[in-house]
Design a protein around this motif. Structure first.
Motif, PDB file in Angstrom:
ATOM      1  N   LEU A 107       0.991  -1.180  -0.042  1.00  0.00           N
ATOM      2  CA  LEU A 107      -0.041  -0.043  -0.076  1.00  0.00           C
ATOM      3  C   LEU A 107       0.865   1.278  -0.080  1.00  0.00           C
ATOM      4  CD1 LEU A 107      -3.055   0.861   0.141  1.00  0.00           C
ATOM      5  CD2 LEU A 107      -2.539   1.097   2.878  1.00  0.00           C
ATOM      6  N   HIS A 108       1.926   1.181   0.879  1.00  0.00           N
ATOM      7  CA  HIS A 108       2.965   2.310   0.941  1.00  0.00           C
ATOM      8  C   HIS A 108       3.494   2.685  -0.496  1.00  0.00           C
ATOM      9  CE1 HIS A 108       5.250   5.206   2.949  1.00  0.00           C
ATOM     10  NE2 HIS A 108       6.476   4.584   2.236  1.00  0.00           N
ATOM     11  N   ALA A 109       3.894   1.527  -1.278  1.00  0.00           N
ATOM     12  CA  ALA A 109       4.632   1.731  -2.448  1.00  0.00           C
ATOM     13  C   ALA A 109       3.494   2.326  -3.633  1.00  0.00           C
ATOM     14  CB  ALA A 109       4.930   0.275  -2.969  1.00  0.00           C
ATOM     15  N   LYS A 110       2.297   1.750  -3.472  1.00  0.00           N
ATOM     16  CA  LYS A 110       1.055   2.327  -4.373  1.00  0.00           C
ATOM     17  C   LYS A 110       1.026   3.737  -4.181  1.00  0.00           C
ATOM     18  CE  LYS A 110      -2.627  -0.136  -5.056  1.00  0.00           C
ATOM     19  NZ  LYS A 110      -3.825  -0.612  -4.864  1.00  0.00           N
ATOM     20  N   MET A 111       1.003   4.177  -2.732  1.00  0.00           N
ATOM     21  CA  MET A 111       0.828   5.469  -2.693  1.00  0.00           C
ATOM     22  C   MET A 111       1.930   6.406  -3.229  1.00  0.00           C
ATOM     23  SD  MET A 111      -0.824   5.363   1.214  1.00  0.00           S
ATOM     24  CE  MET A 111      -0.944   6.995   1.616  1.00  0.00           C
ATOM     25  N   ALA A 126       1.879   9.493  -6.032  1.00  0.00           N
ATOM     26  CA  ALA A 126       2.608  10.581  -5.796  1.00  0.00           C
ATOM     27  C   ALA A 126       3.456  10.825  -6.950  1.00  0.00           C
ATOM     28  CB  ALA A 126       3.155  10.795  -4.315  1.00  0.00           C
ATOM     29  N   ARG A 127       4.321   9.974  -7.240  1.00  0.00           N
ATOM     30  CA  ARG A 127       5.373  10.454  -8.173  1.00  0.00           C
ATOM     31  C   ARG A 127       4.841  10.497  -9.493  1.00  0.00           C
ATOM     32  NH1 ARG A 127       7.797   5.486  -8.437  1.00  0.00           N
ATOM     33  NH2 ARG A 127       8.109   5.224  -6.345  1.00  0.00           N
ATOM     34  N   ARG A 128       3.674   9.977  -9.666  1.00  0.00           N
ATOM     35  CA  ARG A 128       3.071  10.076 -11.381  1.00  0.00           C
ATOM     36  C   ARG A 128       2.354  11.468 -11.443  1.00  0.00           C
ATOM     37  NH1 ARG A 128      -0.404   4.825 -12.092  1.00  0.00           N
ATOM     38  NH2 ARG A 128      -0.392   5.131  -9.816  1.00  0.00           N
TER      39      ARG A 128
END
Length: 126
Positions: A111-115, A119-121
Motif C-alpha cells: 500500500l505504501h509503494a502504491k501511494m 504521488a510520483r506520477r
C-alpha cells in the motif's frame, strides 16, 4: 437572660421529643384478627424472600470462586507442561501467527509503494 431562654427552649424541645418518641415506640395494635394474620403472612413472605436472596448470593459467590480456581488450575497445569517440555510457552509465536504478521506487513508495504507511485506520477505530470 439568654441562659434562661436557651434552657427553656432546650427543655421544651426535650419534652416534645420525648412525647413523640413514646408515641412512635408503641404502635397501635389492630383489634381485627384478620389484619393481624395478614401482617404475619406479609412478614413471612418478606423473610422467605430475604432467605431466597441470601441463598442466590451464596450460589453466585461459590460459582465465582470455582471459576477462579479453575482458571488458576489451568494456568498451573500449563506452566507444569511447559517446564516438562510437553508444551510450548505462550511467549513462543506460532507459525500461523508469524505468517499472519508477515502478510499484514507485506500488505502495508504494498500500500505504501502504491501511494508513493501515485504521488510520483502526480508530480511527473505537473
Amino acid at each position: 437572660m439568654k441562659k434562661y431562654l436557651y434552657s427553656f427552649v432546650l427543655g421544651a424541645t426535650l419534652i416534645f421529643a420525648h412525647g413523640a418518641a413514646q408515641a412512635a415506640g408503641f404502635p397501635a395494635t389492630p383489634d381485627n384478627p384478620t389484619e393481624m394474620q395478614r401482617k404475619a403472612a406479609a412478614a413471612e413472605r418478606k423473610a422467605a424472600a430475604r432467605e431466597k436472596v441470601a441463598a442466590a448470593k451464596q450460589v453466585s459467590k461459590l460459582k465465582k470462586l470455582s471459576v477462579k480456581s479453575n482458571r488458576f488450575a489451568a494456568k498451573v497445569e500449563h506452566v507444569m507442561l511447559v517446564v516438562l517440555g510437553l508444551e510450548e510457552s505462550k511467549s513462543v509465536t506460532s507459525p500461523r501467527q508469524l505468517r499472519r504478521q508477515l502478510h499484514g506487513h507485506q500488505k502495508q508495504l504494498k500500500l505504501h509503494a502504491k501511494m508513493q507511485s501515485r504521488a510520483r506520477r502526480g508530480r511527473a505530470h505537473n
